[in-house]
Scaffold this active site. Structure first.
Site, PDB file in Angstrom:
ATOM      1  N   GLU A   1      -2.483   7.108   7.381  1.00  0.00           N
ATOM      2  CA  GLU A   1      -1.072   7.247   7.766  1.00  0.00           C
ATOM      3  C   GLU A   1      -0.186   7.753   6.621  1.00  0.00           C
ATOM      4  O   GLU A   1       0.658   7.008   6.103  1.00  0.00           O
ATOM      5  CB  GLU A   1      -0.541   5.912   8.318  1.00  0.00           C
ATOM      6  CG  GLU A   1      -1.215   5.493   9.597  1.00  0.00           C
ATOM      7  CD  GLU A   1      -0.569   4.276  10.250  1.00  0.00           C
ATOM      8  OE1 GLU A   1       0.186   3.553   9.579  1.00  0.00           O
ATOM      9  OE2 GLU A   1      -0.814   4.046  11.446  1.00  0.00           O
TER      10      GLU A   1
ATOM     11  N   GLU B   1      -6.434   4.211  16.034  1.00  0.00           N
ATOM     12  CA  GLU B   1      -6.096   2.788  16.051  1.00  0.00           C
ATOM     13  C   GLU B   1      -5.253   2.533  17.293  1.00  0.00           C
ATOM     14  O   GLU B   1      -4.439   3.376  17.675  1.00  0.00           O
ATOM     15  CB  GLU B   1      -5.243   2.385  14.841  1.00  0.00           C
ATOM     16  CG  GLU B   1      -5.916   2.511  13.512  1.00  0.00           C
ATOM     17  CD  GLU B   1      -5.006   2.104  12.355  1.00  0.00           C
ATOM     18  OE1 GLU B   1      -3.994   1.413  12.590  1.00  0.00           O
ATOM     19  OE2 GLU B   1      -5.305   2.507  11.230  1.00  0.00           O
TER      20      GLU B   1
ATOM     21  N   ARG C   1       0.862  -1.182   0.000  1.00  0.00           N
ATOM     22  CA  ARG C   1       0.000   0.000   0.000  1.00  0.00           C
ATOM     23  C   ARG C   1       0.896   1.229   0.000  1.00  0.00           C
ATOM     24  O   ARG C   1       2.113   1.094   0.022  1.00  0.00           O
ATOM     25  CB  ARG C   1      -0.957  -0.019   1.190  1.00  0.00           C
ATOM     26  CG  ARG C   1      -0.263  -0.198   2.506  1.00  0.00           C
ATOM     27  CD  ARG C   1      -1.259  -0.264   3.657  1.00  0.00           C
ATOM     28  NE  ARG C   1      -0.546  -0.685   4.859  1.00  0.00           N
ATOM     29  CZ  ARG C   1      -1.085  -0.780   6.049  1.00  0.00           C
ATOM     30  NH1 ARG C   1      -2.361  -0.504   6.220  1.00  0.00           N
ATOM     31  NH2 ARG C   1      -0.372  -1.158   7.090  1.00  0.00           N
TER      32      ARG C   1
ATOM     33  N   TRP D   1       4.286  -6.444  13.477  1.00  0.00           N
ATOM     34  CA  TRP D   1       5.410  -5.853  12.742  1.00  0.00           C
ATOM     35  C   TRP D   1       6.629  -5.559  13.613  1.00  0.00           C
ATOM     36  O   TRP D   1       7.622  -5.041  13.114  1.00  0.00           O
ATOM     37  CB  TRP D   1       4.953  -4.566  12.044  1.00  0.00           C
ATOM     38  CG  TRP D   1       4.059  -3.686  12.884  1.00  0.00           C
ATOM     39  CD1 TRP D   1       2.701  -3.579  12.770  1.00  0.00           C
ATOM     40  CD2 TRP D   1       4.440  -2.807  13.967  1.00  0.00           C
ATOM     41  NE1 TRP D   1       2.206  -2.695  13.712  1.00  0.00           N
ATOM     42  CE2 TRP D   1       3.247  -2.202  14.464  1.00  0.00           C
ATOM     43  CE3 TRP D   1       5.647  -2.475  14.575  1.00  0.00           C
ATOM     44  CZ2 TRP D   1       3.243  -1.300  15.515  1.00  0.00           C
ATOM     45  CZ3 TRP D   1       5.636  -1.573  15.632  1.00  0.00           C
ATOM     46  CH2 TRP D   1       4.449  -1.003  16.085  1.00  0.00           C
TER      47      TRP D   1
ATOM     48  N   TYR E   1      -1.065 -12.333  11.361  1.00  0.00           N
ATOM     49  CA  TYR E   1      -0.730 -12.596  12.765  1.00  0.00           C
ATOM     50  C   TYR E   1      -1.104 -11.456  13.712  1.00  0.00           C
ATOM     51  O   TYR E   1      -0.874 -11.540  14.907  1.00  0.00           O
ATOM     52  CB  TYR E   1       0.775 -12.848  12.892  1.00  0.00           C
ATOM     53  CG  TYR E   1       1.199 -14.245  12.533  1.00  0.00           C
ATOM     54  CD1 TYR E   1       1.343 -15.219  13.526  1.00  0.00           C
ATOM     55  CD2 TYR E   1       1.450 -14.599  11.224  1.00  0.00           C
ATOM     56  CE1 TYR E   1       1.752 -16.499  13.205  1.00  0.00           C
ATOM     57  CE2 TYR E   1       1.849 -15.876  10.890  1.00  0.00           C
ATOM     58  CZ  TYR E   1       2.004 -16.826  11.887  1.00  0.00           C
ATOM     59  OH  TYR E   1       2.410 -18.097  11.574  1.00  0.00           O
ATOM     60  N   HIS E   2      -1.619 -10.350  13.177  1.00  0.00           N
ATOM     61  CA  HIS E   2      -1.883  -9.182  14.029  1.00  0.00           C
ATOM     62  C   HIS E   2      -2.997  -9.488  15.029  1.00  0.00           C
ATOM     63  O   HIS E   2      -3.897 -10.287  14.767  1.00  0.00           O
ATOM     64  CB  HIS E   2      -2.303  -8.004  13.136  1.00  0.00           C
ATOM     65  CG  HIS E   2      -2.134  -6.670  13.777  1.00  0.00           C
ATOM     66  ND1 HIS E   2      -2.996  -6.187  14.741  1.00  0.00           N
ATOM     67  CD2 HIS E   2      -1.194  -5.708  13.616  1.00  0.00           C
ATOM     68  CE1 HIS E   2      -2.587  -4.980  15.126  1.00  0.00           C
ATOM     69  NE2 HIS E   2      -1.490  -4.659  14.449  1.00  0.00           N
TER      70      HIS E   2
HETATM   71  C1  GLA Z   1      -1.214   0.828  10.882  1.00  0.00           C
HETATM   72  C2  GLA Z   1      -2.266   0.831   9.775  1.00  0.00           C
HETATM   73  C3  GLA Z   1      -3.246  -0.277   9.908  1.00  0.00           C
HETATM   74  C4  GLA Z   1      -2.595  -1.572  10.303  1.00  0.00           C
HETATM   75  C5  GLA Z   1      -1.843  -1.372  11.588  1.00  0.00           C
HETATM   76  C6  GLA Z   1      -1.199  -2.634  12.117  1.00  0.00           C
HETATM   77  O1  GLA Z   1      -1.541   1.605  11.928  1.00  0.00           O
HETATM   78  O2  GLA Z   1      -2.952   2.051   9.718  1.00  0.00           O
HETATM   79  O3  GLA Z   1      -3.901  -0.422   8.652  1.00  0.00           O
HETATM   80  O4  GLA Z   1      -1.715  -1.957   9.298  1.00  0.00           O
HETATM   81  O5  GLA Z   1      -0.819  -0.418  11.372  1.00  0.00           O
HETATM   82  O6  GLA Z   1      -0.544  -2.426  13.331  1.00  0.00           O
END
Ligand code: GLA
Length: 711
Positions: free
Chosen positions: A199, A349, A160, A357, A399-400
């Site tokens: 982001e 978030e 992305r 990650w 895995y998140h």
């Molecule tokens: C970022 C992104 C989310 C997701 C999270 C995972 O904050 O905005 O789409 O990928 O990380 O931790």
């Protein structure tokens, strides 16, 4: 280029010209503070009903991706959300290929169904524009929309953020999708707000971006002679005799003036990229629908003060990654985000236990996430959202952490969120129209952050650690600290502290001196006021424009190999990493601390100066202090400026925050340790979570209590 693309490119340039003209007239405000010259997006649709879905004062949310699941599943998910007292879901921010499956063919029926179904479960919707993930048909047909990395390589599809933020064609597609979404959902009573993109992070290093940067510089500097002079390009034969010769100031060493302007240009460009979508949405959206974007804490890729300007509220993504939450750093980041708009913000978030990650994606301890949620509220968040609701079966983040497993049933962590939701529902109403109010401000500037990072001088110099150390010491004493842009109105603060305001042009100095003259207390840390707005060295010694008011100056600075002893008014301790030898002019300034024996240069020399100026005081701390000395310095700063704590004494590991408004005060108390902690209250208060009056409280490990004080 079609007509609209041309217009947008013209608009970009004209807006820059206008902004620069305004700046020039306003007397050289730094470029990071350029007003966006585009017409402000205030147009309301004629049929704006103004209907308000009166959403709860504290919202709890989850990032939900209905496009990844069959429609038959949605009701089950929403019922589970409702059962956990989840009051909003953010949807859509990566769903472009479902919303516009082929060029110009829009399909929002599925999204409308999902939004309506959510309404039936009392789950409001924040709609994300999907522009962080352009679909394959777009990038295949129009590869010019793809970003070029600093290595000159074009991004590929499959990740992305692979778009170029300046591409006129990409902007056109963003304009269309955002506008179409707004036409469809701008009056939907269950849509409470918008998130633009996701982001912002990666600039593009393509030729078109380079041309825009050169035009931007031309508008700002007027002549190459001026630019060459400001950047001292005679150095190493950098002199430019054509605008087209100027490179992008991206990676690697280059002229510090060029590098700083490039970061400002990126900030301006992200604001412009965002404005394109705001302009597409606003004409069709009810006033009650806010527009935000989700920031990444202390991410330094653009000036967040610039990008926040056109938003209705700031929001950020609060991730711990590996390890446990650091309450000081997390609190500081909340306060940074509150400072962008000087008002309450959202946590758009946060991690449901673990991420995918970090090096080690450990799960936060039981109760730790709840403690984080309440800390956010205490610092002025009005919403907390978990990313994500349910694991996508495939894709990069299998895995998140989630609230619901791939099998569609709640994971154990779901119950912790449910507890948070229950408590938000129980006490949220008391938080309506309340916000933190602080007596202390920390000044934070992106220009200074970049300028120091370009030339750290010692790789041990960590600006965020320094900021955090000042913050932790001051917050412990004041229990409420604002983090603000140095140009903010400072009148309300008893104490203003700038840990290392390196780029400090004349107009900023005037602003700070006005504050001191009227009775304010200004404390400056090392490296202060060394550079002008072009990132050029000042011809006055540090702290440049503030040296006269200080009655002293920096004679010489030293990157330290070893600690240097310090002694004086604050007792004994050490300078670490950085030390400046200060000198008091004509004995004007009072010396508070001196260095002990060290490299010979520093021996016996002043390390801290203070001086009355106007009705206030200015103090310069020329060294990075060890933690103990930092505590003593904070004691002095607080006592000397008359700062009082927001609450009162609490044991170590317990963090208290205060929100005020509507004639009431609310304290949020969070125990960030794994031991029980006992707290005595000044007087009996209503413990809102426990549901009765208390004059003391025992907080369990990661325990939370909320007190209403109506006295
Ligand atoms: C970022 C992104 C989310 C997701 C999270 C995972 O904050 O905005 O789409 O990928 O990380 O931790």
């Amino acid at each position: 280029m079609n007509l609209r693309e041309r217009l947008r490119v013209m608009f970009f340039c004209i807006s820059s010209v206008l902004a620069m003209t305004i700046v020039a007239l306003a007397g050289f405000l730094p470029a990071s503070l350029f007003a966006h010259a585009r017409k402000p997006a205030t147009i309301q649709a004629e049929n704006d009903t103004g209907a308000i879905t009166h959403h709860p004062a504290l919202l709890l949310g989850a990032a939900w991706y209905p496009e990844q699941w069959p429609e038959s599943r949605w009701d089950k998910d929403l019922a589970l959300m409702e059962a956990a007292h989840i009051t909003f879901a953010r949807v859509g921010e990566f769903a472009w290929s479902r919303m516009e499956p082929s060029e110009g063919k829009f399909d929002f029926d599925w999204l409308e169904k999902a939004i309506d179904m959510a309404a039936q479960h009392h789950v409001a919707i924040v709609l994300g524009t999907p522009t962080a993930a352009p679909p394959a048909w777009l990038t295949q047909k129009y590869p010019d929309t793809l970003r070029i990395g600093p290595d000159g390589r074009r991004a590929q599809h499959g990740n992305r953020q692979h778009f170029s933020f300046t591409s006129p064609r990409y902007r056109e597609f963003c304009w269309q999708i955002a506008g179409e979404m707004a036409k469809r959902f701008g009056h939907n009573p269950n849509v409470i707000g918008w998130q633009i993109d996701n982001e912002y992070a990666e600039p593009s290093y393509d030729d078109y971006t380079k041309q825009l940067f050169q035009q931007w510089l031309k508008v700002k500097y007027g002549t190459l002679a001026n630019l060459n002079d400001r950047w001292t390009t005679a150095y190493w034969s950098q002199t430019y005799d054509n605008w087209s010769e100027i490179p992008l100031g991206g990676e690697g060493p280059n002229n510090p003036g060029l590098k700083l302007e490039f970061m400002r240009f990126i900030s301006h460009t992200w604001a412009d990229y965002q404005q394109n979508q705001i302009d597409a949405i606003r004409p069709y959206a009810d006033k009650r629908q806010f527009i935000t974007t989700n920031f990444m804490g202390f991410f330094e890729g653009f000036d967040h003060y610039v990008v926040s300007r056109a938003l209705d509220l700031a929001s950020w993504d609060d991730y711990v990654g590996e390890g446990q939450v650091n309450p000081d750093m997390n609190g500081l980041t909340h306060d940074l985000n509150r400072g962008f708009k000087h008002k309450n913000f959202w946590v758009m978030e946060t991690q449901p236990g673990a991420v995918n990650w970090a090096d080690i994606n450990n799960f936060l301890n039981r109760g730790e996430v709840r403690a984080m949620a309440w800390q956010a509220i205490g610092h002025g968040a009005d919403a907390v959202e978990y990313w994500q609701w349910r694991s996508a079966l495939n894709g990069q983040e299998q895995y998140h952490g989630t609230l619901v497993g791939p099998d569609g049933t709640p994971v154990p962590f779901y119950n912790e969120v449910k507890d948070i939701g229950r408590d938000f529902a129980k006490v949220g109403g008391d938080f309506r129209d309340t916000t933190p109010v602080s007596q202390v401000a920390l000044l934070y500037s992106y220009d200074s952050r970049w300028a120091i990072d370009f030339q750290q001088h010692t790789d041990k110099y960590d600006q965020l650690a320094l900021l955090r150390d000042y913050y932790a010491a001051l917050r412990k004493r004041a229990q409420s600290v604002d983090v603000v842009n140095p140009y903010s109105n400072l009148d309300a603060y008893k104490l203003v502290v700038a840990p290392d305001l390196n780029v400090l042009p004349k107009d900023m100095a005037q602003h700070l001196l006005d504050y001191v003259r009227q009775g304010g207390n200004l404390v400056l840390g090392p490296r202060s006021d060394m550079k002008d707005q072009y990132n050029a060295l000042l011809t006055q010694r540090q702290p440049g424009y503030l040296a006269d008011a200080l009655g002293g100056r920096v004679e010489q600075y030293y990157a330290l190999l070893n600690d240097v002893p310090l002694s004086g008014e604050w007792g004994n301790g050490n300078a670490t990493i950085w030390a400046e030898q200060l000198g008091a002019a004509n004995g004007d300034a009072q010396v508070l601390m001196r260095y002990g024996a060290s490299n010979g240069w520093l021996d016996g020399q002043p390390a801290v100066l203070t001086h009355r100026y106007g009705k206030g005081r200015i103090t310069y701390i020329g060294a990075i202090l060890d933690p103990d000395l930092m505590s003593k310095a904070a004691d002095w700063m607080v006592a000397q400026s008359g700062v009082t704590p927001a609450f009162g004494s609490v044991p170590d590991g317990v963090y208290v925050s205060r929100r005020e408004g509507e004639g009431k005060r609310i304290f949020v108390m969070v125990n960030f340790t794994r031991e029980e902690k006992h707290v005595e209250l000044r007087h009996a208060m209503q413990a809102l979570l426990a549901g009765h009056e208390e004059s003391s409280v025992d907080l369990a490990a990661y325990g939370v209590e909320v007190f209403l004080d109506q006295r």
